[in-house]
Design a protein around this motif. Structure first.
Motif, mmCIF file in Angstrom:
data_model
loop_
_atom_site.group_PDB
_atom_site.id
_atom_site.type_symbol
_atom_site.label_atom_id
_atom_site.label_comp_id
_atom_site.label_asym_id
_atom_site.label_seq_id
_atom_site.Cartn_x
_atom_site.Cartn_y
_atom_site.Cartn_z
ATOM 1 N N VAL A 243 0.774 -1.326 -0.141
ATOM 2 C CA VAL A 243 0.065 -0.068 -0.109
ATOM 3 C C VAL A 243 0.713 1.115 -0.033
ATOM 4 C CG1 VAL A 243 -1.661 1.378 1.223
ATOM 5 C CG2 VAL A 243 -1.861 -1.186 1.200
ATOM 6 N N ASN A 244 0.922 2.075 -1.161
ATOM 7 C CA ASN A 244 1.756 3.254 -0.973
ATOM 8 C C ASN A 244 0.908 4.476 -0.868
ATOM 9 O OD1 ASN A 244 3.968 1.511 -2.106
ATOM 10 N ND2 ASN A 244 3.381 1.383 -4.088
ATOM 11 N N GLY A 245 1.213 5.162 -0.157
ATOM 12 C CA GLY A 245 0.543 6.296 0.017
ATOM 13 C C GLY A 245 1.060 7.448 0.878
ATOM 14 N N THR A 246 0.199 8.423 0.977
ATOM 15 C CA THR A 246 0.733 9.571 2.011
ATOM 16 C C THR A 246 -0.435 9.940 3.000
ATOM 17 O OG1 THR A 246 -0.598 11.099 0.534
ATOM 18 C CG2 THR A 246 1.976 10.833 0.010
ATOM 19 N N ALA A 247 -0.040 10.548 3.981
ATOM 20 C CA ALA A 247 -0.720 11.043 4.962
ATOM 21 C C ALA A 247 -0.599 12.435 5.350
ATOM 22 C CB ALA A 247 -0.451 10.229 6.195
ATOM 23 N N LYS A 248 -1.787 13.181 5.485
ATOM 24 C CA LYS A 248 -1.651 14.578 5.716
ATOM 25 C C LYS A 248 -2.625 14.931 6.607
ATOM 26 C CE LYS A 248 -0.996 16.203 1.086
ATOM 27 N NZ LYS A 248 -1.810 16.274 0.056
ATOM 28 N N ALA A 249 -1.902 15.985 7.679
ATOM 29 C CA ALA A 249 -2.982 16.740 8.505
ATOM 30 C C ALA A 249 -3.529 17.957 7.832
ATOM 31 C CB ALA A 249 -2.202 17.114 9.871
ATOM 32 N N LEU A 250 -4.722 18.074 7.960
ATOM 33 C CA LEU A 250 -5.436 19.141 6.947
ATOM 34 C C LEU A 250 -5.637 20.368 7.631
ATOM 35 C CD1 LEU A 250 -7.666 16.663 5.005
ATOM 36 C CD2 LEU A 250 -5.511 17.473 4.175
ATOM 37 N N ASN A 252 -7.006 22.253 11.630
ATOM 38 C CA ASN A 252 -8.219 22.145 12.420
ATOM 39 C C ASN A 252 -8.303 20.574 13.003
ATOM 40 O OD1 ASN A 252 -8.657 24.789 12.255
ATOM 41 N ND2 ASN A 252 -10.275 24.686 10.778
ATOM 42 N N GLY A 253 -7.543 19.873 13.000
ATOM 43 C CA GLY A 253 -7.684 18.485 13.340
ATOM 44 C C GLY A 253 -8.151 17.446 12.320
ATOM 45 N N HIS A 254 -8.448 17.867 11.258
ATOM 46 C CA HIS A 254 -8.776 17.090 10.107
ATOM 47 C C HIS A 254 -7.556 16.377 9.494
ATOM 48 C CE1 HIS A 254 -12.195 19.737 10.577
ATOM 49 N NE2 HIS A 254 -11.663 20.750 9.482
ATOM 50 N N ALA A 255 -7.864 15.210 8.908
ATOM 51 C CA ALA A 255 -6.688 14.513 8.417
ATOM 52 C C ALA A 255 -7.052 13.322 7.457
ATOM 53 C CB ALA A 255 -6.165 13.825 9.632
ATOM 54 N N VAL A 256 -6.190 13.098 6.502
ATOM 55 C CA VAL A 256 -6.548 12.087 5.624
ATOM 56 C C VAL A 256 -5.376 11.348 5.488
ATOM 57 C CG1 VAL A 256 -5.388 13.564 3.585
ATOM 58 C CG2 VAL A 256 -7.217 12.029 2.977
ATOM 59 N N LEU A 257 -5.871 10.137 4.695
ATOM 60 C CA LEU A 257 -4.812 9.045 4.515
ATOM 61 C C LEU A 257 -4.972 8.780 3.113
ATOM 62 C CD1 LEU A 257 -2.932 6.986 5.905
ATOM 63 C CD2 LEU A 257 -4.875 5.409 6.484
ATOM 64 N N GLU A 258 -4.051 8.926 1.951
ATOM 65 C CA GLU A 258 -4.609 8.816 0.736
ATOM 66 C C GLU A 258 -3.570 7.531 0.262
ATOM 67 O OE1 GLU A 258 -5.479 11.705 -3.000
ATOM 68 O OE2 GLU A 258 -4.110 12.363 -1.586
#
Ligand code: FES
Ligand SMILES: [Fe+2]
Length: 426
Positions: A243-250, A252-258
């Motif tokens: 699984v290749n990906g990136t993770a980001k804090a966005l 205000n506490g939001h976040a994503v794993l892509e």
């Protein structure tokens, strides 16, 4: 803040509850944040009364009088499409007479909401339109001021309707910060989206923040969901690339794993799970995405998964299907989860069927993922009660530029939590 804990939880009477040391690469969260009734009470006031919270999707109230009732934070509200105004209203679900809940069903269509207690009636824009024995009140009472009370703020971002109980909160678009870009990807790829009728509802005997963490936790996927990955391999899915990906804090506490999808996606990546007869339709959908959004954006929509956490309690997982999920704390060690499935409205029936299968296989309450996650979360909560250990460790990846399976997004969540709870960054 001074706090006490029950004897089975680590004893702690004052903060800090989040302990971060960037030089030592240490990030810890005190376990009383998951068990203390005092912290739980304070969260209602400082987090759930102040954040923008997801109410529902506009497709659920397409026609005048369509309504859905649901708890938001810990309060009963209902969302209804107004007949006169055409707008989406979100009302506190309480009669202005003496308090009874005026909306008594989970969903439906109504011209008026008649309170069952003394039969006052309100229209879909909240106006008080009927009072039995009105003449008994004389002329003094101003009935026009006794309409249903709207929630302080209601805003709609591309079909996602949010409410906020704080009249002074920043606008929704500012609140969403970097999460907007990811909602845009989901919405643009889906086109005319609808929430498919039916909900998954379940409770988890664990603190709500454990599910927020879990939602953007890549670290647990291989160990906790081992059975699902084996199942995919047995079906012929090639997982050798990992699984290749990136993770980001966005913000205000939001976040994503892509991450690149090892599995098929109804928008628009074919895999054996979909069956060979879906191949042509999925290629057509992909060509359509390329035409509408260009090669690069279409590839991002089709080939990458997004696990998006919108702080504090909304998850949008755009993976082998799209799920929209909220969770409401009901006690320090218990939350109630509601999940919906979102899909293109004009989807072909065969593809819809495959999407539903795909959704249930992994995300449904009896699927490969959800029971595993519930087991893990409940196990943590039980572990907290066993005592002996005061802190959870969330420092993975602090000594490097964080990778997708590191714990940076969880740290972002906790930093925001700490800021709201104690008024300063960790
Ligand atoms: S409480 Fe609703 S009519 Fe009396
Ligand atoms: Fe999981």
């Amino acid at each position: 803040m001074t706090l006490t804990n029950s004897p089975s939880t680590p004893t702690r009477t004052a903060g800090p509850f989040v302990d971060e040391d960037r030089e030592q690469h240490r990030f810890r969260v005190h376990r009383s944040t998951m068990t203390s009734p005092e912290i739980f009470a304070l969260e209602r006031e400082r987090i759930f009364a102040r954040c923008w919270l997801y109410v529902g999707h506009e497709s659920e109230v397409r026609e005048a009088g369509d309504y859905v009732r649901r708890p938001v934070g810990d309060r009963q509200v209902f969302m209804v499409r107004g007949k006169k105004s055409g707008r989406i209203n979100v009302f506190h679900n309480t009669c202005t007479h003496r308090g009874a809940m005026v909306c008594r069903k989970d969903a439906g269509n109504a011209k008026v909401f008649q309170c069952f207690y003394h039969a006052w009636s309100f229209d879909s824009d909240g106006t008080l339109v009927g009072v039995p024995d009105r003449e008994a009140y004389g002329d003094g009472l101003d009935f026009s001021a006794l309409g249903l009370r709207p929630v302080a703020r209601v805003e709609n971002y591309r079909g996602f309707v949010f409410a906020c109980f704080d009249p002074d909160a920043v606008g929704l678009v500012d609140y969403l910060a970097g999460a907007k870009e990811y909602l845009d990807l989901v919405v643009d790829a889906t086109g005319d989206a609808e929430i498919i009728t039916g909900t998954n509802q379940y409770a988890i005997d664990a603190n709500w923040k454990l599910l927020a963490e879990n939602s953007v936790d890549g670290y647990h996927a291989v160990s906790t969901h081992d059975t699902y990955f084996k199942y995919l391999v047995a079906l012929g899915t090639d997982l050798s690339g990992g699984v290749n990906g990136t993770a980001k804090a966005l913000g205000n506490g939001h976040a994503v794993l892509e991450y690149a999808a090892p599995w098929g996606r109804p928008v628009a990546k074919w895999e054996p799970l979909f069956g060979s007869d879906a191949r042509a339709e999925i290629s057509r959908l992909r060509a359509d995405l390329v035409e509408r959004h260009g090669e690069a954006r279409a590839a991002r929509m089709a080939d990458t998964n997004r696990n998006l956490l919108i702080y504090p309690n909304l998850v949008v997982n755009d993976i082998m299907a799209i799920t929209v999920r909220t969770f409401m704390p009901v006690a320090p060690g218990r939350m109630e989860v509601t999940a919906w499935e979102m899909a293109p409205r004009d989807e072909l029936p065969e593809l819809r069927q495959r999407r539903l299968d795909s959704f249930l296989t992994f995300l449904g309450p009896g699927g490969f993922a959800t029971p595993d996650d519930i087991e893990a979360l409940e196990s943590c909560q039980q572990g907290f009660a066993s005592g002996g250990v005061e802190w959870n460790d969330l420092s993975r990846g602090m000594a490097r530029e964080p990778l997708a399976n590191d714990e940076e997004r969880m740290r972002a969540f906790w930093r925001r939590w700490n800021e709201q709870m104690v008024g300063s960054p960790a």
